[in-house]
Design an enzyme around this catalytic site. Structure first.
Site, short mmCIF file in Angstrom:
data_model
loop_
_atom_site.label_atom_id
_atom_site.label_comp_id
_atom_site.label_asym_id
_atom_site.label_seq_id
_atom_site.Cartn_x
_atom_site.Cartn_y
_atom_site.Cartn_z
N GLY A 101 2.94 21.67 -12.72
CA GLY A 101 1.53 21.71 -13.09
C GLY A 101 1.29 22.05 -14.55
O GLY A 101 0.18 21.91 -15.04
N CYS A 157 -10.91 -1.61 7.43
CA CYS A 157 -10.60 -2.66 6.46
C CYS A 157 -11.01 -4.02 7.03
O CYS A 157 -10.71 -4.33 8.19
CB CYS A 157 -9.11 -2.65 6.13
SG CYS A 157 -8.58 -4.08 5.13
N CYS A 178 -7.41 -6.00 7.50
CA CYS A 178 -6.34 -5.57 8.42
C CYS A 178 -6.81 -4.56 9.45
O CYS A 178 -6.01 -4.05 10.22
CB CYS A 178 -5.15 -5.00 7.63
SG CYS A 178 -5.46 -3.35 6.97
N CYS A 197 -8.66 -2.74 2.07
CA CYS A 197 -7.72 -1.73 1.60
C CYS A 197 -7.52 -1.86 0.10
O CYS A 197 -7.35 -2.98 -0.42
CB CYS A 197 -6.35 -1.92 2.26
SG CYS A 197 -6.32 -1.55 4.01
N CYS A 205 -1.95 -3.38 3.09
CA CYS A 205 -2.83 -4.29 3.80
C CYS A 205 -2.08 -5.56 4.20
O CYS A 205 -2.16 -6.02 5.33
CB CYS A 205 -4.03 -4.63 2.92
SG CYS A 205 -5.39 -5.41 3.79
#
Lengths: 227, 267, 285
Positions: C31, C240, C243, C265, C271
């Protein structure tokens, strides 16, 4: 309660050729609880100066000023402030307040700084303002807009809000009508009766005779060189 | 009684020029001290040295740090009087957002102008770990009320506020974590007279009710007379006189103090 | 075909070494933003110069590279970076998440869970999460070093006070292992939970800002929030259109001038794979 021992004061005017002016020389004075003492003397003799010294407002060069067990001449600022809050009251001739603050709060403030809750402090303030004939419609306004007599009465109400064991009064009855003058004199008499040690300057000779046990001529403390 | 703040021999030079020299005093809990003097007298340098914004060349600023509460993870040995000049930076910064507060002359130096009034007040709370939105907002609302800002303005940015309101917001933002010592740099400077009076009254009330100690730097003698219990008069970086406020103003002893007092224009 | 005029993966070996040192430091201090001497790249700032330099430093000839831009393998940015490394490093490329060893991404984390051995390289425009509240770099660095993160919550407070909820929907700040607050690059906050505990190495490169930071495998990254306004990953509330996936992050696609639209997607590989497996949405042809 109030004891002055060999108190002396000079002013040094640095910006006027460092002139040194001696104003009080070896003043001695004792005021017992329940006693009222008047300071007298010709104008310019140093009555107000001496009173301001007793309040710690003017610096004292030598001697001691004892209020209860505190010597004002030696005390730290915070001790003087504590003394003024709890023990040493002062009613000056002029009201000096933060603009905009309502009269009721101005009078209640000496109690608020002692930690008394607002409702109780305001009750006491209301009672004093009523007693001193300040119309209720003015209580919410700042006293800075009031007439001279009204300001003086607000000043007295503020000075008597807390029962100080030592009180300094500078012309408390000046600019008051006869009716209000009587009320103020009775307030002073009450303070005396409860045991306050009082030092006052009264140009009002009749009031002085009624209230004061003794008179001290400040002229006696005036340095010889000046006199 | 332990002083809340004990300033000992603070000296700060800017090259050959003296910022302030050998300043010492003790401030006790509940006391308000004024520092007066003309521009360049060193009063702001002194204030910044005390508040940790400037590192003094010499001297100590000993603060009576709070005892950690029971069960606190903090070091229980590490409280009581501590020199904040030699204290580590994280500790000093923590102090400056908990027990200390700093009110700047210009509100924009002390506020986040791009953040709402509520966010400005809430920042110190969040900085010390507050993580409940509703309670942060309640405290912000309460503080806006205390400084006489309408609660309806909580989501407005300070840029939409008047100068007096900005200054009051800055005070709320500083006092929300219940500090014990407030440094103020010309808090009423730049405000018009009626707004000044309102602010002075507000400050007096807060100082009294919260038992705050404060150090106020100002060149306005009327302000110190109303706010300060005692004052120090500074000239050329040195303290020339100190004492009870009304005593120094009504019966100044030093030549410079006499000049300063006599220079005030009478209204 | 590798263009032999270039060193492997475009950058010279000294530069790659310098970047690797920055990456190692970033991995060692999860970080933490490590400054590095960002180079001029043959593409403009804002097109992934930071990510490209990190990818160049970690690529080996045996790697298989995938590049996505907002989840898609076939958009300009993804296509040009992929062809850049095909030409300068000669590495194999793929669009399949599971087949890739290095994935460079702009603003998404693939739907398919990443595995040990994979490296995800993020393109970062502004690495400093405190930037918009505190413009002074000297001050933000001090705030990081002293862990003074109250200001991050001021930003979230402002969101709630203005919108009634935390409206930050991308680049949502996280606290890494209870220490550094980090900007996860402009990924949707839907992806934030995937940052935490991932078996893959996650590297972040900001070219213009000259910063690299990292999340080593299985690192905890907690999205900041309030007790009474907890973090919620969100997405469009639709399946979606192609899909029928209900768990994936969706893009809204405007299909005509009459207000017609479909949700699909954003992860094209995911997808496509689902459609190949026989899943069919309501808008599928």
């Amino acid at each position: 309660m109030i004891t002055l021992t060999d108190v002396s004061k000079t002013f040094t005017l640095h910006n006027q050729g460092s002139a040194v002016i001696a104003v009080i020389d070896k003043a001695n004075l004792t005021v017992a609880p329940g006693e009222c003492v008047a300071l007298t003397g010709a104008s310019g003799a140093g009555k107000s100066t001496l009173m301001r010294m007793i309040y710690g407002n003017y610096l004292t060069q030598s001697g001691s000023i004892r209020i209860g067990d505190v010597d004002l001449v030696q005390a730290q600022p915070r001790d003087v402030i504590a003394l003024r809050r709890a023990k040493l009251g002062y009613v000056s001739q002029f009201l000096r307040v933060v603009p905009r603050v309502p009269t009721l709060d101005v009078v209640a403030e000496p109690l608020r700084v002692l930690g008394i809750p607002a409702p109780a402090a305001q009750d006491r303030a209301r009672a004093l303002l009523t007693q001193l004939n300040i119309p209720q419609r003015l209580w919410g306004l700042s006293p800075t807009t009031f007439s001279g007599g009204e300001q003086q009465r607000v000043n007295i109400a503020r000075g008597f809000a807390h029962p100080y064991p030592a009180l300094l009064l500078d012309e408390p009855t000046a600019s008051l009508d006869p009716h209000n003058r009587e009320i103020v004199l009775s307030l002073i008499a009450d303070a005396k009766a409860r045991g306050a040690a009082i030092i006052g300057i009264f140009h009002d000779a009749e009031a002085r005779d009624r209230l004061c046990d003794r008179e001290i001529d400040v002229g006696a403390f005036t340095p010889q060189a000046v006199a | 009684m332990t002083p809340l703040l004990s300033v000992q021999g603070i000296t700060k030079h800017y090259g050959a020029h003296i910022g302030c020299a050998d300043v010492s005093f003790d401030l006790y809990p509940g006391e308000v001290m004024g520092i007066v003097g003309e521009s360049g007298s060193g009063k702001s340098t002194l204030l910044n040295c005390m508040a940790g914004h400037l590192a003094p060349d010499a001297g100590r600023v000993v603060f009576d740090t709070r005892k950690p509460s029971e069960g606190d993870a903090a070091d229980h040995e590490n409280h009581g009087p501590r020199d904040t000049v030699t204290m580590s930076e994280p500790e000093r910064r923590m102090l400056s957002r908990t027990d200390w507060a700093f009110v700047h002359q210009h509100a924009r130096d002390g506020l986040r102008m791009g953040v709402s009034a509520g966010g400005n007040v809430g920042e110190r709370l969040m900085a010390v770990g507050a993580r409940n939105y509703a309670s942060i907002r309640d405290q912000a609302t309460d503080w806006l009320g205390r400084v006489e800002i309408d609660a309806g303005r909580i989501d407005d940015r300070p840029t939409t506020f008047s100068g007096g309101m900005q200054q009051r917001l800055q005070i709320a933002r500083n006092l929300v974590t219940g500090p014990r010592l407030v440094f103020m740099d010309e808090p009423t400077g730049g405000l018009d007279v009626s707004v000044q009076a309102r602010l002075l009254d507000l400050l007096r009330g807060l100082v009294r009710d919260m038992g705050l100690s404060a150090i106020i730097v100002t060149h306005d003698l009327a302000v110190v007379r109303l706010l300060a219990d005692r004052i120090m008069v500074m000239k050329s970086g040195r303290v020339v006189e100190s004492g009870l406020t009304d005593q120094v103003l009504d019966d100044p002893q030093h030549a410079y103090s006499q000049l300063l007092v006599s220079s005030v224009l009478q209204v | 075909m590798t263009d032999q005029a270039y060193n492997f993966a475009y950058l010279d070996e000294q530069t790659k070494r310098m970047i690797r040192r920055a990456i190692l430091k970033g991995v060692a201090i999860p970080g933490y933003q490590v400054p590095f001497a960002s180079r001029e790249m043959p593409m403009p700032y804002g097109w992934g110069t930071g990510g490209v330099q990190v990818s160049a430093a970690v690529l080996t000839p045996d790697d298989t590279l995938k590049v996505i831009d907002q989840g898609a393998d076939d958009t300009t940015n993804a296509v040009s970076i992929r062809s850049f490394f095909e030409r300068t490093a000669g590495v194999a490329t793929t669009t399949a998440t599971r087949a890739a060893t290095v994935i460079q991404t702009r603003h998404r984390i693939p739907e398919e869970p990443l595995t040990e051995g994979q490296i995800l390289v993020y393109q970062v425009p502004i690495p400093e999460p405190l930037r918009f509240l505190e413009p002074r770099e000297s001050e933000t660095r001090k705030m990081h070093s002293l862990e003074e993160y109250g200001l991050m919550h001021v930003k979230l407070y402002e969101d709630i006070s203005r919108h009634g909820h935390i409206a930050t929907s991308y680049a949502y700040p996280v606290k890494v292992e209870g220490r550094y607050v980090m900007d996860p690059s402009p990924i949707p906050k839907f992806d934030n939970p995937k940052l935490s505990g991932t078996p893959a190495i996650q590297l972040f490169g900001a070219g213009r800002e000259q910063r690299i930071y990292a999340l080593p495998p299985y690192t905890q990254a907690v999205s900041l929030d309030f007790d009474d306004h907890p973090f919620t990953p969100s997405k469009a509330d639709h399946p979606c259109g192609l899909c029928a996936a209900t768990e994936s992050y969706l893009d809204e696609v405007i299909t005509d001038d009459q207000g017609g639209r479909m949700f699909v997607c954003s992860d094209t590989d995911y997808c496509t794979a689902r459609q190949a497996a026989g899943h069919k949405g309501k808008d599928a042809a």
